[in-house]
Write a protein that holds these residues in place. Structure first.
Motif: not given
Length: 377
Positions: A161-188
């Protein structure tokens, strides 16, 4: 006497005496370096040489090393110069410096065809060693997993559970941000090129298929390799440097079961979650750009997206995620277990972990693409 260092050469019978005077300390480093270099270039020197330091008023580690360096350079035919006149204060310092082994100077050799082939061969052997290490680590993980299945109470759920928090929960912001920007670039970029043919709306097809099948999970895997894979390697490598892994074995614990299995399970659980969130963020970013830049209304975007994709596209991406997580985790643990007792080794293996993880993830993505194309999915 101003304390400046000197090294006088005096012929004594058939031998030679080198009488050092003054302060042999780091404060006189330039003068001492020149003195020692000039003496090392002596030609026609006799075999019997004595280095007399009885008149040295002050000596530190730098000066002691220069005396030892001079003694080594004047050694010839197995006959070493004697260091005479050492006071009790400095004898232990010179003896300690003498224990330091001289490094072997490797001369640069010209690159030849045979040398290049030798380098290629060694690289191939290293690749083979990496594959053997990965297979060995995978076997150890499966062995630990079978033991945990037989005795579920031995599984370290809290650690997972501790490692799940580190690799999943704490990684959500950066993963969502990067993929959001990549989606914007692909669409443009898609709208920019499709507009030449009056087919702006087809950017939805491209975005949906590309994000759900390939790019979404691949981008997330690369980010996980750089973020969590490197962390695993650094953590395990630090434990090896501090001999904590050996301590676990001494206490009767299996390091694979205690340290590696919870990390691998956490990564396998986290990867599909992050891939799903990343895909949704990329589609959302692409939809915003399609609306603002391409004039595709949100309701038209959703209708077109529903027509362009099927559940198979989503399934393909989700199936890849756990296998990519397993590869990243195994590579990271192999590199962490290979760390030696130095910070340099830790840095090298952490870098190798990220590079190898990304390489194997891309290779695996290609293999999955061929497999799914073969079964018409």
């Amino acid at each position: 006497m101003n304390g400046n260092p000197t090294l006088e050469q005096v012929n004594v019978g058939a031998g030679l005496a080198l009488r050092a005077t003054g302060q042999w300390t780091v404060h006189h480093a330039p003068d001492l370096e020149k003195i020692v270099e000039d003496t090392e270039r002596l030609t026609g020197r006799p075999a019997n040489i004595v280095i007399d330091v009885s008149q040295v008023s002050n000596l530190d580690t730098f000066g002691a090393w220069l005396i030892e360096r001079l003694r080594r350079s004047l050694t010839q035919g197995g006959i070493e110069p004697n260091v005479a006149g050492l006071s009790a204060n400095y004898a232990s310092l010179v003896n300690e410096v003498r224990q330091v082994k001289s490094g072997v100077v490797h001369k640069r050799q010209r690159q030849t065809l045979l040398g290049m082939l030798d380098g290629i061969g060694r690289s191939v052997v290293d690749v083979g060693g990496t594959l053997v290490g990965l297979i060995g680590m995978l076997g150890a993980i499966l062995n630990a997993l079978f033991r945990v299945i037989r005795h579920p109470t031995t599984f370290r759920f809290t650690s997972m559970i501790h490692h799940l928090e580190q690799v999943c929960w704490r990684a959500v912001p950066i993963v969502v941000l990067i993929t959001f920007l990549i989606g914007c670039i692909i669409a443009q970029q898609g709208i920019f090129h499709f507009r030449k043919f009056g087919a702006d709306v087809f950017v939805v097809d491209m975005l949906g298929v590309l994000v759900l099948r390939e790019l979404g999970v691949l981008l997330v895997a690369i980010m996980v390799a750089g973020r969590s894979g490197s962390a695993y390697t650094a953590e395990l490598g630090s434990m090896r440097m501090r001999e904590e892994v050996d301590a676990l074995r001494t206490m009767g614990f299996d390091p694979t079961e205690v340290l590696i299995l919870p990390r691998i399970v956490a990564l396998i659980i986290a990867m599909p979650i992050l891939a799903f969130l990343g895909a949704m963020a990329a589609l959302y970013g692409g939809g915003l750009v399609a609306w603002g830049y391409g004039g595709v209304q949100p309701d038209a975007f959703l209708v077109r997206l529903k027509e362009a994709i099927s559940i198979n596209h989503f399934t393909v991406g989700m199936v890849k995620a756990p296998f990519m997580a397993l590869v990243i985790g195994v590579v990271a643990c192999v590199e962490g277990a290979a760390v030696k007792g130095s910070a340099e080794s830790l840095g090298q293996h952490t870098t190798a972990s990220v590079v190898k993880s990304i390489f194997f993830v891309i290779v695996m993505d290609g293999l999955f693409a061929i497999f799914f194309a073969t079964i018409n999915i």
